[in-house]
Design a protein around this motif. Structure first.
Motif, mmCIF file in Angstrom:
data_model
loop_
_atom_site.group_PDB
_atom_site.id
_atom_site.type_symbol
_atom_site.label_atom_id
_atom_site.label_comp_id
_atom_site.label_asym_id
_atom_site.label_seq_id
_atom_site.Cartn_x
_atom_site.Cartn_y
_atom_site.Cartn_z
ATOM 1 N N ALA A 1 0.836 -1.204 0.000
ATOM 2 C CA ALA A 1 0.000 0.000 0.000
ATOM 3 C C ALA A 1 0.868 1.249 0.000
ATOM 4 O O ALA A 1 0.557 2.245 -0.681
ATOM 5 C CB ALA A 1 -0.924 -0.008 1.215
ATOM 6 N N SER B 1 -7.536 3.712 1.415
ATOM 7 C CA SER B 1 -6.375 2.909 1.837
ATOM 8 C C SER B 1 -5.549 3.755 2.788
ATOM 9 O O SER B 1 -5.572 4.986 2.734
ATOM 10 C CB SER B 1 -5.530 2.473 0.630
ATOM 11 N N THR C 1 -1.732 4.316 4.733
ATOM 12 C CA THR C 1 -0.313 4.018 4.642
ATOM 13 C C THR C 1 0.476 5.029 5.466
ATOM 14 O O THR C 1 -0.085 5.824 6.215
ATOM 15 C CB THR C 1 0.151 4.016 3.167
#
Length: 793
Positions: A61, A594, A596
């Protein structure tokens, strides 16, 4: 004395090495040096990302996010004026000058600061974008007040570029460090230090600390370099002391030092030949190899000394010592190698490198102990004074200890098990915590910088990547409103979140500017075409290097929201991430999310390592069981030895739970490392016990007494060597190595204690109950009657 196949093989190898000593010594030295030449290709990993495997989902990711928005590597200068406020002409001048100089850093692609913040204002239909501070030396008090008010009202400055109490500010240089240049992070860090020195020479009233992701990579290099300069010399000094005190022979000491040097050369040479990149973790391999190699040499040399003191000639004693140690040292070396090789199950490549380099060095140490060492000793003068009583020592501490166990086996066994159980009971209370900011010792500059910056700006950033699903949809009002709502929710998550950076804040500001700076228009535009036009106008007005490519991807399909966090624990980080994901599932309108950032990577790396190493530990346990069962030709003996090997490790973790309470990245590897080491105790004790019981027909009590008298001091000396060697790691400036060293040392001490108490007590108790396990067909080479140090050295 019964001759075993293992002893015969060991004697044959030693005898050949002695006869061909003028060939064996130079050939082995040349071979080891040739392999060690591979170490010349070793280089430090200049990127913290080396700690994460290619199949790590968090790492994947992170790589995807970097492909969209660029690498987030940065060198951040934290300026803290001693007069308590950044809004003075001197501090603004220092920030302005440092911002200009930061553009000269190697591989720099962007510099952001208070002075070059792109302030916007609307003039009719035009959008004016300019630096917030243009000429700090010409500022009036009113100008400074205007700058302060503008910064405090701008969410992209207040709490991010400037601290909320106006006591500190950041100049952040984004750098694109190439991964194929050795020590590139350290080079960039040194350039940054040079810039800092220039600024502080002119502005001595401002403290400047250097942090950032690129500085983190440089800190890993610095910690590794420091350890290589201090730990290995400390181990060599320790070896000199042990050899001189224990053996009182310069020749024995010199031979051992040369042996461990060659074994270490092989270990690091194999690392270089296999393309290993050095990290503070893999740099622990030489220290580990040195420690285990000297333990091998001690067993052989002590046996030789014992034989020579009993009247044997030098060459006879060398052959006997090598023969009687061939199988026991081979078995313990094999189990130790298997233990280190299971580190390849780890989710972190540096542990693979540590395991493989250590395994290669340990294998070389065993081979050299039975070939090079006898040949070298045959070349050198070697003398030991004969023992006054013909080699038999009077009643020793070990004998007295054996009598205690024999007289009170039930008390000893119950007491040992109770103490182990009491310690193991604390295991559920242990938590996982990995805060990368605490990986470094406080005397490292990077750790000091982190500690200084954290109260003002937090310690790290979590990146939330939001994807509306189609190219150009970043400008959709519905999506921008979702981004704005998410940013608003994040700002409410105090004290975890200290600042939030979102594209929606820029869009609201530009909308206000292009509507006469009317505060009523500080909102997301209602039309996608208008929002797209505003975004284009804003980007066209930005100077080179300050575009929005680090916020919005080139296809205008994704954007990232950055949340700066305080220095919270791993569990707190996980809880925060879980809340954020839950909120987005409920209110994210179906858009993709997502997560990260380095904070996320390190938050889960310990957990992934523990899971992966646990899988490897299962294979290790099976391997050790099979090795010991085959060695002693008894599954019952293999089972007993597994108890003796598992209890010390579990008890050590219990002790750790009581006094430390948390495990992290490095501790996940301790099981694989420690189990391979502590097998040494059960192998030596079992071999002596069963030699007495099975081969010499002695009772269990006599077998326990014999095992203590012949193996006890050797086990104690091995403990001293291993504990001292791993305790040296505790002085490492890198916390992962310090934890690894301390917990392994605790495990080794407990292994000795349990093998001195519980194991012999169980033998006595089961014998009296008529259920003592006995090997079916001898020890098959496991005998080691003379491998022990004599009870009094």
């Amino acid at each position: 004395m019964t001759s075993f196949r293992g002893e015969q093989l060991g004697r044959a190898i030693a005898s050949f090495s002695i006869r061909a000593r003028w060939i064996v010594v130079p050939v082995l030295i040349i071979a080891c040096v040739a392999i060690g030449y591979g170490a010349s290709t070793l280089k430090f990993a200049g990127d913290y990302r080396v700690f994460f495997g290619d199949d790590n989902p968090d790492f994947i990711a992170s790589e995807n996010a970097q492909a969209m928005f660029g690498k987030p590597d940065s060198i951040a200068f934290v300026l803290i004026p001693r007069d308590g406020t950044i809004y003075t002409r001197e501090t603004l001048a220092a920030v302005h000058r440092l911002t200009e100089l930061a553009w000269t850093l190697p591989y720099v692609s962007r510099v952001d600061s208070l002075t070059n913040f792109q302030n916007t204002q609307g003039v009719g239909d035009e959008l004016i974008v300019e630096d917030l501070v243009l000429s700090p030396e010409l500022l009036s008090d009113d100008d400074i007040a205007r700058i302060r008010n503008a910064a405090r009202s701008e969410p992209l400055i207040h709490g991010f570029v400037t601290s909320r109490d106006d006591a500190a500010t950041i100049v952040n240089a984004t750098v694109q460090l190439p991964g194929d240049i050795p020590n590139v992070a350290t080079t960039a860090q040194n350039e940054a230090r040079a810039l800092r020195a220039q600024i502080q020479a002119v502005h001595p009233g401002i403290d400047i600390h250097i942090t950032g992701v690129a500085s983190l990579s440089a800190a890993f290099e610095e910690a590794g370099t420091r350890d290589s300069q201090t730990l290995i010399p400390a181990v060599y000094l320790f070896i000199l002391i042990v050899m001189l005190v224990a053996l009182r022979s310069f020749s024995a000491m010199a031979s051992s030092l040369l042996l461990i040097l060659l074994a270490t050369l092989v270990g690091v040479g194999v690392g270089g030949l296999s393309g290993v990149e050095l990290t503070p973790i893999s740099l622990a391999a030489p220290t580990i190899i040195l420690t285990i190699a000297v333990a091998d040499a001690i067993h052989v040399l002590a046996a030789i000394r014992n034989r020579m003191r009993s009247g044997a000639t030098k060459l006879e004693a060398i052959a006997d010592g090598c023969a009687l140690n061939f199988m026991p040292i081979g078995i313990t070396s094999l189990t130790t190698v298997v233990g280190f090789l299971t580190l390849n199950f780890s989710d972190s490549p540096p542990f693979h490198h540590l395991g493989n380099m250590s395994a290669a060095g340990i294998t070389a140490a065993w081979f050299l102990s039975v070939t090079f060492l006898p040949a070298m000793l045959a070349l050198l003068p070697l003398r030991f004074k004969p023992a006054k009583d013909g080699g038999r020592d009077r009643l020793s501490l070990m004998t007295r200890l054996s009598e205690v166990v024999i007289r009170r086996p039930r008390t000893v066994a119950v007491g040992s098990l109770a103490l182990c159980a009491a310690s193991i009971a604390f295991l559920p209370s242990m938590a996982v915590n990995d805060q990368w900011s605490q990986y470094f010792d406080r005397d490292l500059e990077f750790r000091q910088a982190i500690d200084a910056a954290d109260p003002y700006f937090g310690s790290d950033t979590v990146e939330f990547v939001l994807d509306p699903g189609a190219s150009g949809d970043v400008a959709k009002p519905e999506f921008l409103r979702t981004v704005d709502a998410f940013a608003t929710w994040l700002r409410q998550q105090t004290p975890e979140v200290t600042h939030v950076f979102a594209i929606s804040d820029i869009m609201k500001r530009v909308n206000r500017n292009l509507n006469g700076d009317d505060t009523a228009f500080y909102r997301i535009p209602g039309d996608q075409a208008v929002a797209s036009q505003y975004l284009l106008v804003y980007e066209l007005s930005l100077p080179y290097g300050l575009d929005l490519n680090n916020r919005v991807d080139i296809d205008r399909q994704s954007t990232r929201v950055s949340a700066t966090l305080s220095d919270i624990s791993t569990e707190e980080t996980k809880a925060f991430l879980a809340k954020a994901k839950h909120w987005f599932r409920e209110h994210g309108n179906g858009y993709a999310l997502s997560v990260t950032g380095s904070k996320v990577l390190f938050a889960f790396v310990a957990e992934r390592n523990i899971e992966a190493v646990f899988e490897g530990a299962l294979y290790l346990i099976v391997a050790i069981f099979l090795i010991l069962a085959a060695t002693f030709r008894s599954f019952a003996v293999g089972a007993i030895s597994m108890v003796a090997n598992a209890l010390p490790l579990l008890t050590a973790f219990g002790v750790w739970a009581v006094f430390v309470g948390v495990v992290g990245f490095s501790v996940a590897a301790v099981g694989a490392v420690a189990v391979g080491l502590i097998v040494d105790y059960s192998v030596h004790f079992l071999s002596k016990y069963y030699r007495a019981v099975r081969s010499n027909g002695k009772s269990a009590e006599e077998g326990v007494r014999y095992a203590f008298e012949t193996a006890g001091v050797a086990m104690f000396l091995t403990t001293v060597i291993l504990v001292a060697g791993f305790s040296i790691l505790v002085t490492s400036s890198f916390k992962l190595n310090a934890d690894l060293g301390l917990l392994t040392a605790i495990s080794v001490v407990l292994a000795m204690i349990i093998n001195f108490t519980l194991l012999p007590a169980l033998f006595v108790l089961t014998s009296r109950a008529g259920r003592a396990p006995v090997p079916a067909g001898g020890l098959s080479g496991a005998s080691n009657a003379a491998s022990a140090v004599t009870p009094k050295l």
